[in-house]
Motif scaffolding. Structure first.
Motif, PDB file in Angstrom:
ATOM      1  N   UNK A   1      40.545  39.231  20.575  1.00  0.00           N
ATOM      2  CA  UNK A   1      40.262  38.837  21.954  1.00  0.00           C
ATOM      3  C   UNK A   1      39.663  40.021  22.705  1.00  0.00           C
ATOM      4  N   UNK A   2      39.081  39.738  23.851  1.00  0.00           N
ATOM      5  CA  UNK A   2      38.499  40.810  24.664  1.00  0.00           C
ATOM      6  C   UNK A   2      39.543  41.875  24.974  1.00  0.00           C
ATOM      7  N   UNK A   3      39.139  43.133  24.800  1.00  0.00           N
ATOM      8  CA  UNK A   3      40.049  44.239  25.080  1.00  0.00           C
ATOM      9  C   UNK A   3      40.323  44.320  26.571  1.00  0.00           C
ATOM     10  N   UNK A   4      41.544  44.718  26.924  1.00  0.00           N
ATOM     11  CA  UNK A   4      41.958  44.768  28.319  1.00  0.00           C
ATOM     12  C   UNK A   4      42.464  46.157  28.682  1.00  0.00           C
ATOM     13  N   UNK A   5      42.024  46.663  29.854  1.00  0.00           N
ATOM     14  CA  UNK A   5      42.580  47.914  30.365  1.00  0.00           C
ATOM     15  C   UNK A   5      44.006  47.663  30.844  1.00  0.00           C
ATOM     16  N   UNK A   6      44.918  48.553  30.478  1.00  0.00           N
ATOM     17  CA  UNK A   6      46.321  48.409  30.856  1.00  0.00           C
ATOM     18  C   UNK A   6      46.585  49.276  32.074  1.00  0.00           C
ATOM     19  N   UNK A   7      46.950  48.660  33.158  1.00  0.00           N
ATOM     20  CA  UNK A   7      47.206  49.377  34.391  1.00  0.00           C
ATOM     21  C   UNK A   7      47.153  48.431  35.572  1.00  0.00           C
ATOM     22  N   UNK A   8      47.240  49.007  36.760  1.00  0.00           N
ATOM     23  CA  UNK A   8      47.264  48.191  37.978  1.00  0.00           C
ATOM     24  C   UNK A   8      45.837  47.876  38.421  1.00  0.00           C
ATOM     25  N   UNK A   9      45.164  47.064  37.595  1.00  0.00           N
ATOM     26  CA  UNK A   9      43.777  46.703  37.851  1.00  0.00           C
ATOM     27  C   UNK A   9      43.678  45.216  38.201  1.00  0.00           C
ATOM     28  N   UNK A  10      42.550  44.873  38.834  1.00  0.00           N
ATOM     29  CA  UNK A  10      42.324  43.475  39.181  1.00  0.00           C
ATOM     30  C   UNK A  10      42.170  42.634  37.920  1.00  0.00           C
ATOM     31  N   UNK A  11      42.799  41.459  37.928  1.00  0.00           N
ATOM     32  CA  UNK A  11      42.656  40.497  36.838  1.00  0.00           C
ATOM     33  C   UNK A  11      42.144  39.200  37.448  1.00  0.00           C
ATOM     34  N   UNK A  12      41.057  38.670  36.909  1.00  0.00           N
ATOM     35  CA  UNK A  12      40.419  37.492  37.501  1.00  0.00           C
ATOM     36  C   UNK A  12      41.385  36.318  37.576  1.00  0.00           C
ATOM     37  N   UNK A  13      41.177  35.468  38.549  1.00  0.00           N
ATOM     38  CA  UNK A  13      42.018  34.285  38.712  1.00  0.00           C
ATOM     39  C   UNK A  13      42.998  34.435  39.865  1.00  0.00           C
ATOM     40  N   UNK A  14      43.751  33.376  40.120  1.00  0.00           N
ATOM     41  CA  UNK A  14      44.732  33.373  41.210  1.00  0.00           C
ATOM     42  C   UNK A  14      46.083  32.883  40.706  1.00  0.00           C
ATOM     43  N   UNK A  15      47.142  33.367  41.360  1.00  0.00           N
ATOM     44  CA  UNK A  15      48.501  32.966  41.007  1.00  0.00           C
ATOM     45  C   UNK A  15      49.267  32.723  42.296  1.00  0.00           C
ATOM     46  N   UNK A  16      50.248  31.812  42.245  1.00  0.00           N
ATOM     47  CA  UNK A  16      51.030  31.511  43.441  1.00  0.00           C
ATOM     48  C   UNK A  16      51.831  32.733  43.878  1.00  0.00           C
TER      49      UNK A  16
END
Length: 402
Positions: free
Chosen positions: A190-205
C-alpha cells in the motif's frame, strides 16, 4: 471541491428542466430555495449554475422570508436590459477564443499560463475592450456548452498485446485452485505513510469546533518514520494480513510478510494445502523482473513444502489486482481524517478494518531491517527450482520446494 462541481452540475440540470415554465418571480424564488437548501455558499453556487445575479437570489430569499404574496404584475416579455450578446456583438467569439482547447498552445493567448477562472476571463475580456462581469462570463460559458470539469485518470499508457489474455489466464488459474481448495492470495504494498502528526485526507466525527490540530507542513524530517503496509488478501476467505514495515520495501520484506500470513493465518486455514497461488503487480518489491523476489520465494517454498505459483498483472494494470479494491480502499476509509501519529495507531486502524461483506483484517508491526541493494548471484539463480509456464513464462511461473 469535487462535491461543489457535482452539486453545481445537478443544479444546472434542474434549472434547464424548470426554467422554460418559470416566470421572473418564480425563477428567483426557485433559485433562492436551492440556495437556502445548500446553506453557506449557496448564493455563489446557484449563481454560477444558473447565471442569475446574487442580488436576484437574495431578493428571492427576502420574498420567501417575508411571505410576500404575488401582486400579479410580471415584467412584460422582452423588457429589461438587453442580452449582452445583442449589446456587445462578438463577445461570444472573443470569449471562446480564450477558452477553446484548440488555442491552448497559441503563444499569443493571454491566458496561456493562467487558470481560466471566470474572474480572469472577465479581466482578459476587459483588456480587449469588452464590458462584462465574471457572473456574465459564467452564463456565457454555459451558453457555449462549457462546464467545470476535473481531470479523469483513464489513460493507462501503452497496452500490452497480451493484456487481456493474461487477465483470462489469471482468472482461470485462480478459479482452478479455489475449486481445488488451495489458497489463492493477492499481494501488494500500500502507499507509504509518514508517521506523525500530519494531515490525513478525509473527515471523522468530532465535537463541533474541535478539529484535531496537525502540522502545517509534511516534512519527512518531522516524522517518526515511514510506515510501509504490505498486504496479503485471501480471496477464498475474504481475510487479510498486513505487515507494517518501518525500514524498506524490499523483496525480502514482501516474502517475510507472506511468511507471517502463512504462519498466523494461512496454515491453520489450509492444513492440506500443497499449492499457494500468488497474484502480484508487475513491479515493485514483488516485480516479475526481481531476482530477489524469486530467491526469497524459493526459500519460503523450501520451508513450507508448498509449490508456489505466481502470476503477475501486466505492466500498468495494478488497479485490477484484487487487493486494491477488496482491502486497501477499506483501510484508507477506516483511517480517514485521523492523524497517523504512531506506528501503533496505523496497526490498530488497519487491524480494525471491517466491512459489511465480512472482511476481516489482522495486522502487525514488522520492525526488522531489510537492507536495499542485496544482490542475487548467478549461482543462486541457477539453484532455484523455477519452472515457467508455456504462456508468458516471465509473468507466470512456479517455484518447487527443493
Amino acid at each position: 471541491m469535487k462535491r461543489n462541481v457535482d452539486l453545481e452540475a445537478t443544479i444546472v440540470a434542474k434549472y434547464v428542466a424548470v426554467a422554460p415554465v418559470l416566470d421572473e418571480r418564480s425563477r428567483r424564488r426557485w433559485a433562492a430555495a436551492e440556495s437556502m437548501a445548500i446553506g453557506y455558499g449557496g448564493d455563489a453556487l446557484v449563481s454560477s449554475a444558473t447565471g442569475l445575479a446574487r442580488e436576484t437570489i437574495r431578493k428571492g430569499r427576502r420574498e420567501i422570508a417575508g411571505g410576500e404574496a404575488s401582486t400579479g404584475r410580471i415584467r412584460a416579455a422582452g423588457a429589461g436590459r438587453p442580452r449582452i450578446q445583442e449589446d456587445q456583438p462578438g463577445i461570444l467569439a472573443a470569449l471562446e477564443a480564450l477558452v477553446d482547447p484548440v488555442t491552448r498552445g497559441d503563444p499569443t493567448s493571454p491566458l496561456r499560463w493562467t487558470c481560466k477562472s471566470r474572474a480572469k476571463l472577465a479581466a482578459a475580456l476587459a483588456e480587449q475592450g469588452w464590458c462584462v462581469s465574471s457572473t456574465t462570463v459564467g452564463r456565457l460559458l454555459r451558453h457555449l456548452g462549457y462546464r467545470l470539469q476535473s481531470v479523469r485518470k483513464r489513460q493507462e499508457g501503452a497496452v500490452h498485446p497480451d493484456r487481456n489474455a493474461q487477465f483470462e489466464h489469471i482468472n482461470a488459474t485462480a478459479d482452478e485452485f479455489l475449486t481445488a481448495g488451495q489458497p489463492v492470495i493477492s499481494v501488494d504494498t500500500k502507499k507509504k505513510e509518514l508517521v506523525g502528526n500530519f494531515k490525513n485526507a478525509g473527515r471523522e466525527w468530532q465535537p463541533k469546533g474541535t478539529p484535531p490540530p496537525v502540522r502545517v507542513h509534511d516534512f519527512p524530517t518531522d516524522a517518526e518514520g515511514k510506515a510501509i503496509p504490505y498486504g496479503i488478501y485471501d480471496m477464498a476467505r475474504n481475510e487479510a494480513w498486513v505487515s507494517v514495515g518501518r525500514d524498506h520495501d524490499t523483496p525480502a520484506f514482501a516474502v517475510a510478510s507472506i511468511r507471517l500470513w502463512w504462519r498466523r493465518m494461512g496454515q491453520a486455514a489450509y492444513p492440506n494445502a500443497r499449492i499457494l497461488y500468488i497474484t502480484a503487480d508487475a513491479g515493485g518489491s514483488n516485480g516479475y523482473r526481481s531476482r530477489a523476489w524469486k530467491h526469497e520465494l524459493q526459500r519460503f517454498a523450501d520451508e513450507t513444502g508448498l509449490t508456489i505459483h505466481v502470476s503477475h498483472f501486466p505492466p500498468g494494470t495494478s488497479k485490477w489486482n484484487k487487493i486494491e479494491h477488496r482491502l486497501f480502499c477499506h483501510i484508507t476509509a477506516n483511517w480517514r481524517g485521523t492523524p497517523l501519529t504512531t506506528f501503533e495507531t496505523i496497526v490498530d486502524r488497519i487491524g480494525n478494518t471491517r466491512t459489511a461483506a465480512g472482511l476481516r483484517v489482522h495486522a502487525a508491526l514488522d520492525a526488522n531491517a531489510y537492507p536495499t541493494g542485496v544482490k542475487v548471484t548467478e549461482a543462486e539463480m541457477e539453484a532455484i527450482s523455477l519452472e515457467r509456464d508455456e504462456f508468458h513464462g516471465d509473468w507466470n511461473y512456479k517455484l518447487l520446494p527443493r
